[in-house]
Design a protein around this motif. Structure first.
Motif, PDB file in Angstrom:
ATOM      1  N   LEU A 139       0.625  -1.343   0.026  1.00  0.00           N
ATOM      2  CA  LEU A 139       0.307  -0.253   0.125  1.00  0.00           C
ATOM      3  C   LEU A 139       1.137   1.338  -0.224  1.00  0.00           C
ATOM      4  CD1 LEU A 139      -2.703  -0.844   2.774  1.00  0.00           C
ATOM      5  CD2 LEU A 139      -3.255  -0.041   0.117  1.00  0.00           C
ATOM      6  N   VAL A 140      -0.086   2.817  -0.892  1.00  0.00           N
ATOM      7  CA  VAL A 140       1.668   3.502  -0.751  1.00  0.00           C
ATOM      8  C   VAL A 140       0.641   4.928  -0.778  1.00  0.00           C
ATOM      9  CG1 VAL A 140       2.699   4.920  -2.109  1.00  0.00           C
ATOM     10  CG2 VAL A 140       3.261   2.744  -2.085  1.00  0.00           C
ATOM     11  N   TYR A 141       0.177   5.490   0.103  1.00  0.00           N
ATOM     12  CA  TYR A 141      -0.277   6.854   0.710  1.00  0.00           C
ATOM     13  C   TYR A 141       0.711   7.529   0.441  1.00  0.00           C
ATOM     14  CZ  TYR A 141      -4.225   4.011   1.416  1.00  0.00           C
ATOM     15  OH  TYR A 141      -5.284   3.293   2.113  1.00  0.00           O
ATOM     16  N   LYS A 142       0.167   8.749  -0.053  1.00  0.00           N
ATOM     17  CA  LYS A 142       1.430   9.941  -0.186  1.00  0.00           C
ATOM     18  C   LYS A 142       1.225  10.458   1.253  1.00  0.00           C
ATOM     19  CE  LYS A 142       1.251  12.936  -4.287  1.00  0.00           C
ATOM     20  NZ  LYS A 142       0.867  14.120  -5.283  1.00  0.00           N
ATOM     21  N   LYS A 143      -0.419  10.813   1.917  1.00  0.00           N
ATOM     22  CA  LYS A 143       0.117  11.201   2.768  1.00  0.00           C
ATOM     23  C   LYS A 143       0.226  10.583   4.172  1.00  0.00           C
ATOM     24  CE  LYS A 143      -2.192  15.637   5.274  1.00  0.00           C
ATOM     25  NZ  LYS A 143      -2.837  16.277   5.420  1.00  0.00           N
ATOM     26  N   ASN A 144       0.832  10.766   5.326  1.00  0.00           N
ATOM     27  CA  ASN A 144       0.019   8.933   5.856  1.00  0.00           C
ATOM     28  C   ASN A 144      -0.766  10.213   6.845  1.00  0.00           C
ATOM     29  OD1 ASN A 144       1.229   6.512   4.744  1.00  0.00           O
ATOM     30  ND2 ASN A 144       3.327   8.197   5.089  1.00  0.00           N
ATOM     31  N   GLU A 145      -1.773   9.103   7.163  1.00  0.00           N
ATOM     32  CA  GLU A 145      -2.558   9.798   8.213  1.00  0.00           C
ATOM     33  C   GLU A 145      -3.320   8.810   9.102  1.00  0.00           C
ATOM     34  OE1 GLU A 145      -4.527  13.626   7.095  1.00  0.00           O
ATOM     35  OE2 GLU A 145      -4.837  12.371   6.009  1.00  0.00           O
ATOM     36  N   VAL A 146      -2.964   9.055  10.794  1.00  0.00           N
ATOM     37  CA  VAL A 146      -4.218   8.085  11.141  1.00  0.00           C
ATOM     38  C   VAL A 146      -5.552   8.883  12.066  1.00  0.00           C
ATOM     39  CG1 VAL A 146      -3.903   5.835  12.834  1.00  0.00           C
ATOM     40  CG2 VAL A 146      -2.376   6.518  11.951  1.00  0.00           C
ATOM     41  N   PHE A 147      -6.436   8.452  11.911  1.00  0.00           N
ATOM     42  CA  PHE A 147      -7.620   8.786  12.861  1.00  0.00           C
ATOM     43  C   PHE A 147      -7.714   8.095  13.866  1.00  0.00           C
ATOM     44  CE2 PHE A 147      -7.516  10.823   8.857  1.00  0.00           C
ATOM     45  CZ  PHE A 147      -8.195  11.883   8.393  1.00  0.00           C
ATOM     46  N   LEU A 148      -8.131   8.636  14.875  1.00  0.00           N
ATOM     47  CA  LEU A 148      -8.800   7.921  16.048  1.00  0.00           C
ATOM     48  C   LEU A 148      -9.533   8.062  16.650  1.00  0.00           C
ATOM     49  CD1 LEU A 148      -6.132   6.080  17.641  1.00  0.00           C
ATOM     50  CD2 LEU A 148      -7.897   6.797  19.735  1.00  0.00           C
ATOM     51  N   ASP A 149     -10.388   7.831  16.845  1.00  0.00           N
ATOM     52  CA  ASP A 149     -11.640   8.686  17.548  1.00  0.00           C
ATOM     53  C   ASP A 149     -12.764   7.424  18.591  1.00  0.00           C
ATOM     54  OD1 ASP A 149     -12.712  10.214  15.344  1.00  0.00           O
ATOM     55  OD2 ASP A 149     -13.843   9.269  15.199  1.00  0.00           O
ATOM     56  N   ILE A 150     -12.239   8.106  20.135  1.00  0.00           N
ATOM     57  CA  ILE A 150     -12.867   7.521  21.010  1.00  0.00           C
ATOM     58  C   ILE A 150     -14.215   7.431  21.793  1.00  0.00           C
ATOM     59  CG2 ILE A 150     -12.884   6.775  23.640  1.00  0.00           C
ATOM     60  CD1 ILE A 150      -9.886   7.284  23.392  1.00  0.00           C
ATOM     61  N   VAL A 151     -15.274   6.603  21.223  1.00  0.00           N
ATOM     62  CA  VAL A 151     -16.548   6.694  21.469  1.00  0.00           C
ATOM     63  C   VAL A 151     -17.037   5.968  22.444  1.00  0.00           C
ATOM     64  CG1 VAL A 151     -18.360   6.676  19.923  1.00  0.00           C
ATOM     65  CG2 VAL A 151     -16.581   6.887  18.516  1.00  0.00           C
ATOM     66  N   GLU A 152     -17.498   6.742  23.306  1.00  0.00           N
ATOM     67  CA  GLU A 152     -18.254   5.603  24.871  1.00  0.00           C
ATOM     68  C   GLU A 152     -19.432   6.182  24.433  1.00  0.00           C
ATOM     69  OE1 GLU A 152     -16.862   7.945  28.024  1.00  0.00           O
ATOM     70  OE2 GLU A 152     -14.239   6.372  27.485  1.00  0.00           O
ATOM     71  N   SER A 153     -20.493   5.185  25.133  1.00  0.00           N
ATOM     72  CA  SER A 153     -22.021   5.470  25.176  1.00  0.00           C
ATOM     73  C   SER A 153     -22.364   5.103  26.564  1.00  0.00           C
ATOM     74  CB  SER A 153     -22.460   4.819  24.439  1.00  0.00           C
ATOM     75  OG  SER A 153     -22.473   3.418  24.115  1.00  0.00           O
ATOM     76  N   VAL A 154     -22.494   5.735  27.464  1.00  0.00           N
ATOM     77  CA  VAL A 154     -22.942   5.810  28.752  1.00  0.00           C
ATOM     78  C   VAL A 154     -24.429   5.498  28.395  1.00  0.00           C
ATOM     79  CG1 VAL A 154     -22.696   7.091  30.826  1.00  0.00           C
ATOM     80  CG2 VAL A 154     -21.903   8.653  28.597  1.00  0.00           C
ATOM     81  N   ASN A 155     -24.745   4.495  29.520  1.00  0.00           N
ATOM     82  CA  ASN A 155     -26.139   3.512  29.931  1.00  0.00           C
ATOM     83  C   ASN A 155     -26.031   3.694  31.843  1.00  0.00           C
ATOM     84  OD1 ASN A 155     -26.137   2.053  27.929  1.00  0.00           O
ATOM     85  ND2 ASN A 155     -24.481   1.005  28.549  1.00  0.00           N
ATOM     86  N   LEU A 156     -27.036   4.382  31.670  1.00  0.00           N
ATOM     87  CA  LEU A 156     -27.283   4.895  32.942  1.00  0.00           C
ATOM     88  C   LEU A 156     -29.142   4.102  33.512  1.00  0.00           C
ATOM     89  CD1 LEU A 156     -26.610   7.015  35.601  1.00  0.00           C
ATOM     90  CD2 LEU A 156     -28.143   8.643  34.353  1.00  0.00           C
ATOM     91  N   LEU A 157     -29.576   3.600  34.766  1.00  0.00           N
ATOM     92  CA  LEU A 157     -30.364   3.594  35.268  1.00  0.00           C
ATOM     93  C   LEU A 157     -30.168   4.197  36.514  1.00  0.00           C
ATOM     94  CD1 LEU A 157     -32.764   2.191  34.429  1.00  0.00           C
ATOM     95  CD2 LEU A 157     -32.326   0.259  35.934  1.00  0.00           C
ATOM     96  N   MET A 158     -31.422   5.635  36.899  1.00  0.00           N
ATOM     97  CA  MET A 158     -30.990   6.530  38.203  1.00  0.00           C
ATOM     98  C   MET A 158     -33.006   6.201  38.364  1.00  0.00           C
ATOM     99  SD  MET A 158     -29.868  10.086  38.937  1.00  0.00           S
ATOM    100  CE  MET A 158     -27.798  10.533  38.318  1.00  0.00           C
ATOM    101  N   SER A 159     -33.002   5.843  39.529  1.00  0.00           N
ATOM    102  CA  SER A 159     -34.085   6.127  40.706  1.00  0.00           C
ATOM    103  C   SER A 159     -34.601   7.220  40.320  1.00  0.00           C
ATOM    104  CB  SER A 159     -34.282   5.210  41.910  1.00  0.00           C
ATOM    105  OG  SER A 159     -32.903   6.712  43.426  1.00  0.00           O
ATOM    106  N   SER A 160     -35.648   7.085  40.914  1.00  0.00           N
ATOM    107  CA  SER A 160     -36.565   8.911  41.561  1.00  0.00           C
ATOM    108  C   SER A 160     -36.068   9.824  42.178  1.00  0.00           C
ATOM    109  CB  SER A 160     -38.387   8.787  40.939  1.00  0.00           C
ATOM    110  OG  SER A 160     -38.493   7.416  42.270  1.00  0.00           O
ATOM    111  N   LYS A 161     -35.188   9.113  42.678  1.00  0.00           N
ATOM    112  CA  LYS A 161     -34.701   9.750  44.201  1.00  0.00           C
ATOM    113  C   LYS A 161     -32.768  10.220  43.626  1.00  0.00           C
ATOM    114  CE  LYS A 161     -37.754   7.278  47.845  1.00  0.00           C
ATOM    115  NZ  LYS A 161     -37.715   6.134  47.211  1.00  0.00           N
ATOM    116  N   GLY A 162     -32.632  10.583  42.636  1.00  0.00           N
ATOM    117  CA  GLY A 162     -31.510  10.285  42.187  1.00  0.00           C
ATOM    118  C   GLY A 162     -29.606   9.355  42.095  1.00  0.00           C
TER     119      GLY A 162
END
Lengths: 438, 839
Positions: free
Chosen positions: A173-196
């Motif tokens: 493989l040959v690229y003129k411009k060598n680039e790396v993209f890195l994404d950290i994607v987080e998803s938060v799962n929460l279950l909170m009671s009515s009292k907080g």
């Protein structure tokens, strides 16, 4: 015979066959009818993704407006079958470019047949890596005797690589411009009671990469996770830097990551596939920074009125913004009239989902907008049933923020030609299932 | 691909006749043409044919034209043509012969892609009389220099085997595959060889000894190590199969076990859930006999499993959750700290929520019960009615398995005040079960239940439960006779026989407690009952009537004797079945919660026969046991025709005076599981359904107790290594003899941990000349019946042993023919039991 699919079907929501591929003779021809009759046209649909009819088991999955059904007659490996479907869909998507739905299948059915032939033989899954398959399955597969000469070279080469040692990356493989993209994607799962109080909360994160690198580069990724840092300070025999360290509950890696090295040295090193891929997934349950806190008070005033007050607090830095915030506040079914006031954003009453939908396009950190609403109900004397309050649900995206606090410390690229690379790192936190009971 | 006869086209789809002939003529035109652009128009035409084929139109009539057109070098055209041919060849064997020629030619093409494709298509023709043309290309395919072709050929062999097994074996393909498997450079070729060989030798093993020894050889050390050492070369799917294979390998010593586990530990980090599950299976199987390591494995796999649950689509997490469920059920205490992972989210599909609820129930212990029950109460108020019902059942189950039920009973009673019909109905059933186990709570419960108006309850099960309580606690409930009276007045409208039966019994019970108030109602209910068209109701009414006529105090003894609290409700699945499912980890068995033979073998489809299961339940007694069990199964088959709730009663009375006799447990298991299997096909599985009315059991407790005849004393205690006792004799003896030793002993924690495998305990006890005759129960409570015989003497020892795995205590009740030696036997038994797990 632990894994062997007898047939695979693609059906639309009406039950018409879009694609069918019989791999084995041990299931009858009327399988689709059985599926339609016993699953699609009954309440069973959606009650369980694995069903037995006669001597066959149906493992099915709905993806957009398509049902994908795998039929097996033996005691098959369920996890593997579902994973196969997911991987196959990812493969199709990478061929069609994005969407996977009924129309895409109808437009590409020859291609899908071709792929189904390659990715599964006699019910045994074969190679599903898009990288490799794209080398020899192309939509422009014309090879007339006159124009074939230049291609001749590539094809045998491709077949060699189909089964080669580094299955996920081809050489040269040959690229003129060598680039790396890195994404950290987080998803938060929460279950909170009515009292907080937080009932359960976890973060599932992914590290997505996009690599445009020449040759066969070796990459090394350093994170601020606890084990990795401890190991490093141990190796270099100097005390660990103070600062936040993250404890990852569990990590899974893309097949390119050298797991032996991860286990001994606790570093993530790998030869990346070309283009986009998911490097790792992780799960964290301790020390999660919730980006939002929701404080609802919902009062039922007599039979005909409900008073709703919701305060949403953003807990991330004041310089940051959350985007696309949607807060769905449930109201009773028999809602007649709603009136509301908000300090920011817009509210609409959506009768289809029985919710007040509060949208805030840009939500700055360290602020707390409020909503106060009054809901009038149609007074029904006959129905005494009290309203069971579904939870408040929230959607959001917070760029440059990770709920876990995970950070990339370094990303090193090493290739024998010694070229320079540009690295781009992004962070984003999204809402997974973010529920607050009220 | 749809076989041509598959279905009549729906109105929205074209019938196809006109189109097919249209296509046919176009194909004819193109067949001979060599003009440029022909390939493009051919492609469009082929696409059309394939799309007709997909929707189920029979396009087999264009077969010959398709074959004519297939002389092309366009690879896409070729593929379409192969697909078409593969689909129709089976139904047009004569025409298929036409294609052999061009396929064979393509098998020699210079392009490996074409060679591979042609070979694959050749193997998918599935026409028996064409196999002779297959052997040659397949043989050269296996030796091809391109990995792609060898890959196709190695799967091709098993395809050939399915068309004609003898041809495949005669051509010596299995041996070639074996050679290729052990020597090829290409990982996918090796994997495909393994798939094929496993399949061929498994099928062939039934007829040929050589094949079965070959199959064994696959599990030999060199082969296993060959695969393990290069496992990372294989793709994820092949790894699954290799791990599955290794899990059948039995390493000779523990060092090897640790080597394998160290080598594969990183597989637990793999993104593919199937690999993680396969690795877990392997680890669990390897350490089955090493109690403490087994425990560590559970600890180690917890995190990866929980990760797999939270990733991927609901379907994928369902697959993983089913396995997690199995493990949680086997070792609930290990997962008790992870209970928050089993909290349900609002949007999760019901099938996921249900599994989570069951796990929440299982992991509840002293430390987390409060949180779990609080969470479950949230679900009970849920809009989703099935979910609410399941949650209430879960609360009830926790109450039944806990010792401290105080708070839970309060919660349950709060449900009754929610005034939602489904909640009330579900709760009533539970309160009834609770009262049967904890009669001491009757006062609190009755106060609340008394406030419920019977008019609001429609569901038969709930109604029956309420009526049972009215009868049982008639003296505590002020208006019991009057409520019963109002119910009897509506006798005609009551369509459930179960409710009518309960009404009969309850009015009887009420009569014995409060005769003056009930006399009127009793008369009415007996009259209505005798006139009832339902056989059981009629019979029971008549029976009561005659009993009362005969002697009222005898009638009271029969209908309303003092009752013992139920200690353990019958478990629905035998441990044997559970172990089998565990052996088949990472497969459909776990999802279906039944061993594979029940859904893959033909004879087990439909209504399942459980006779075999029962036969396996008791070890030690072979022939008599099976005969007896088959009789009972026959008897209970007849019972299936009857109302299910009545079942247990009937079954018991069939079995003679069996109450508290050992076979009772096991037998009830069978009965209950049969009821269940019957219900499964109709509706979602119900929780185990304990005996409802007491009348049947009451009847049986009339059995007289006969004093044992004292036997001469024996000086030392030696046990017969192979005593024989059939279950019926055991029952009789158990009933006749008095308890001579009753005590509580503690067991080592290792022993308790090893209880996960009940069979090994039974074998262990056999080693000490103590035989098990019946076993059952579910963690934390296990119940066993053992017996032993003095050597050279007929005198027997009978033991009832209840083991609680949480408290590590065992309760023993020993009965003996010869009471004088029972203390000596008790010592022997205790030492045998306490040595379990330490060896």
């Amino acid at each position: 015979m632990p894994v062997s699919a007898s047939a695979i079907y693609f059906l639309n929501l009406r039950g018409d066959v879009l694609i069918n591929r019989l791999y084995r003779d041990d299931v009858g021809g009327n399988m689709v009818d059985a599926f339609r009759l016993h699953i699609m046209q009954t309440k069973e649909l959606g009650s369980c993704p694995v069903r037995q009819i006669g001597g066959c088991s149906f493992l099915y999955m709905r993806i957009s407006n398509v049902y994908i059904v795998i039929v097996v007659s033996t005691n098959a490996n369920v996890a593997s079958a579902f994973k196969f479907v997911v991987e196959a869909v990812a493969l199709f998507k990478s061929y069609f470019g994005g969407a996977f739905d009924e129309d895409a299948i109808r437009n590409n059915f020859v291609l899908i047949y071709e792929l189904l032939d390659e990715i599964m033989d006699f019910g045994y899954p074969q190679n599903l890596s898009p990288e490799m398959l794209k080398l020899y399955i192309t939509q422009q597969g014309v090879r007339s005797p006159f124009s074939s000469k230049p291609k001749e070279k590539i094809v045998p080469n491709a077949t060699l690589q189909v089964t080669g040692a580094v299955g996920w990356r081809r050489e040269g493989l040959v690229y003129k411009k060598n680039e790396v993209f890195l994404d950290i994607v987080e998803s938060v799962n929460l279950l909170m009671s009515s009292k907080g109080s937080v009932l359960s909360c976890d973060v599932t994160g992914k590290i997505l990469m996009k690599c445009f690198l020449s040759g066969m580069p070796d990459l090394k990724l350093g994170l601020n996770d606890k084990i990795g840092l401890e190991k490093e300070s141990q190796l270099k025999s100097r005390p660990a830097k103070s600062g936040k360290t993250i404890e990852l509950d569990d990590v899974t890696f893309h097949q390119c990551v050298n797991l032996t090295r991860f286990n001994t040295e606790k570093t993530v090193s790998f030869v990346p596939p070309d283009g986009e891929f998911e490097l790792m997934k992780y799960r964290i349950t301790e020390g999660v920074n919730l980006p939002f806190r929701v404080l609802p008070t919902i009062k039922e005033l007599g039979q005909a009125r409900v008073e709703v007050n919701v305060k949403v607090k953003s807990a991330f830095g004041a310089k940051m913004f959350a985007l696309g915030v949607v807060i769905k506040i449930p109201v009773p079914k028999q809602t007649a009239k709603t009136s509301f006031q908000v300090t920011s954003g817009r509210v609409k009453y959506n009768a289809a989902i029985n919710c007040l939908v509060w949208k805030i396009r840009k939500f700055p950190g360290q602020t707390e907008p409020t909503l106060s609403a009054e809901v009038e109900l149609i007074s029904t004397i006959s129905e005494k049933k009290s309203w069971t309050r579904p939870p408040i649900q929230m959607e959001f995206q917070v760029p440059m923020f990770t709920a876990s606090g995970l950070r990339v410390r370094f990303l090193k690229v090493w290739e024998k030609s010694g070229y320079n690379t540009v690295e781009w790192v992004r962070y984003i936190t999204k809402a997974g299932s973010y529920e607050i009971r009220c | 691909m749809a076989p041509p006869y598959q279905r009549s086209p729906s109105p929205s789809q074209p019938s196809g006749k006109g189109e097919v002939s249209d296509v046919k003529s176009q194909l004819r035109q193109l067949a001979g043409s060599r003009a440029p652009g022909t390939d493009d128009s051919k492609r469009d035409l082929f696409k059309k044919v394939l799309s007709y084929m997909t929707v189920g139109i029979d396009v087999s009539s264009v077969f010959s034209d398709m074959v004519m057109c297939s002389a092309t070098s366009d690879i896409v055209l070729k593929k379409m043509c192969y697909l078409y041919v593969g689909n129709y060849a089976k139904y047009n064997p004569d025409l298929a012969l036409l294609t052999i020629n061009f396929l064979q030619r393509d098998c020699k093409d210079e392009d490996p892609m074409i060679r591979g494709l042609a070979l694959r298509s050749l193997c998918t023709l599935r026409v028996p009389n064409l196999v002779e043309y297959l052997v040659g290309p397949l043989g050269s395919g296996l030796k091809d220099k391109s990995g792609y072709v060898r890959m196709v050929a190695s799967i091709g062999v098993v395809k050939l085997y399915h068309i004609s097994a003898s041809t495949c074996v005669d051509a010596d393909f299995p041996a070639m595959l074996k050679h290729l498997m052990l020597h090829d450079q290409d990982a996918q070729v090796v994997a495909n060889c393994l798939f094929s060989l496993q399949e061929i030798w498994t099928l062939e093993a039934n007829t040929s000894e050589e094949a079965s020894s070959e199959r064994e050889a696959l599990l030999s050390k060199p082969v296993i190590y060959y695969f393990l050492n290069r496992i990372k070369d294989f793709n994820e799917w092949a790894q699954c199969i290799i791990l599955e294979m290794v899990s059948k390998y039995v390493p000779p010593d523990s060092n090897e076990i640790f080597d394998i586990m160290n080598l594969l530990e990183d597989r637990l980090q793999h993104a593919n859930g199937a690999i993680v599950l396969a690795t877990i299976k392997l680890f669990l199987q390897l350490t089955l006999d090493m109690t403490d390591v087994h425990q560590q494995v559970y600890e180690r796999i917890k995190a990866p499993l929980l990760t797999q649950v939270s990733l991927g689509s609901p379907e994928q997490s369902f697959a993983v959750l089913s396995h997690l469920h199995l493990l949680v059920m086997r070792a609930p205490m290990l997962f008790s700290t992870a209970y928050k992972h089993f909290y349900c989210h609002y949007n999760e599909p019901f099938y996921v929520k249900k599994l989570k609820l069951e796990m929440l129930t299982a992991v509840a212990n002293e430390s987390n019960t409060y949180e779990i029950v609080t969470e479950l109460c949230e679900y009970a108020a849920n809009v989703d009615i099935p979910m609410a019902r399941e949650s209430i059942r879960a609360v009830g189950k926790i109450a039944l398995q806990q010792y401290d039920v105080n708070a839970i009973v309060d919660r349950l009673l709060q449900f009754l005040e929610m005034e939602k019909d489904h909640v009330t109905a579900e709760t009533l059933v539970l309160v009834k079960d609770l009262l049967r186990k904890y009669p001491q709570w009757s006062h609190d419960c009755i106060a609340v239940v008394g406030n419920i108006s019977s008019k609001n309850i429609q569901e038969p099960k709930a109604k029956a439960a309420l009526i049972w309580m009215l009868g049982e606690y008639a003296q505590d409930m002020q208006d019991a006779p009057y409520v019963l009276e109002s119910l009897v007045e509506k006798w005609e409208d009551e369509c459930s026989a179960e409710v009518r039966l309960h009404l009969l019994t309850s009015v009887m019970k009420c009569f014995f407690r409060r005769p003056p108030e009930t006399q009127q109602v009793l008369r009415a209910v007996l009259a209505a009952g005798i006139a009832d068209f339902h056989q059981d109701v009629h019979d029971r009414a008549l029976f009561y009537y005659r009993l009362l006529q005969h002697n009222v105090s005898v009638a009271e003894g029969v209908v309303n004797p003092p009752k013992q609290a139920v200690s353990v409700f019958a478990d629905t699945q035998s441990s044997e079945i559970k172990d089998r499912i565990f052996d088949e980890f990472n497969s459909l068995s776990v999802v279906y919660k039944k061993p594979s033979y029940m859904f893959t073998d033909k004879e087990y489809r439909g209504p399942f026969a459980f006779s075999e299961e029962f036969g396996n339940m008791s070890i030690g007694v072979e022939s008599e046991e099976t005969a007896a069990s088959s009789q009972r199964v026959e008897a209970s088959d007849k019972e299936l025709l009857l109302n299910t709730s009545e079942k247990e009663d009937k079954v018991l009375s069939n079995n003679g005076p069996a109450y508290s006799a050992p076979a009772y447990d096991g037998y009830l298991d069978t009965a209950a599981s049969q009821v269940q299997s019957d219900l499964v096909s109709l509706e979602p599985p119900l929780p185990s359904h304990p005996p409802k009315t007491s009348s049947g059991i009451d009847l049986l407790s009339l059995g007289l107790s006969i004093k044992p005849t004292p036997a001469p004393t024996a000086p030392t205690l030696k046990l017969n290594a192979k005593p024989v006792l059939d279950p019926n004799t055991f029952q009789q003896k158990w009933r006749q003899l008095q308890v001579s030793v009753s005590q509580e002993i503690s067991i080592s924690p290792q022993g308790v941990a090893a209880l996960a495998n009940l069979q090994s305990l039974l074998r262990h006890m056999q080693g000490h000349s103590i035989q098990c005759i019946a076993s059952g129960g579910q963690s934390p409570n296990y119940k066993f019946f053992f017996f032993a015989q003095k050597s050279e003497e007929s005198s027997l020892f009978l033991v009832e042993c209840i083991i609680n795995s949480l408290t590590c205590k065992a309760q023993l009740k020993i009965k003996a023919d010869d009471e004088s030696s029972s203390q000596a036997f008790s010592t022997v038994f205790q030492s045998a039991l306490s040595s379990y797990g330490t060896s």
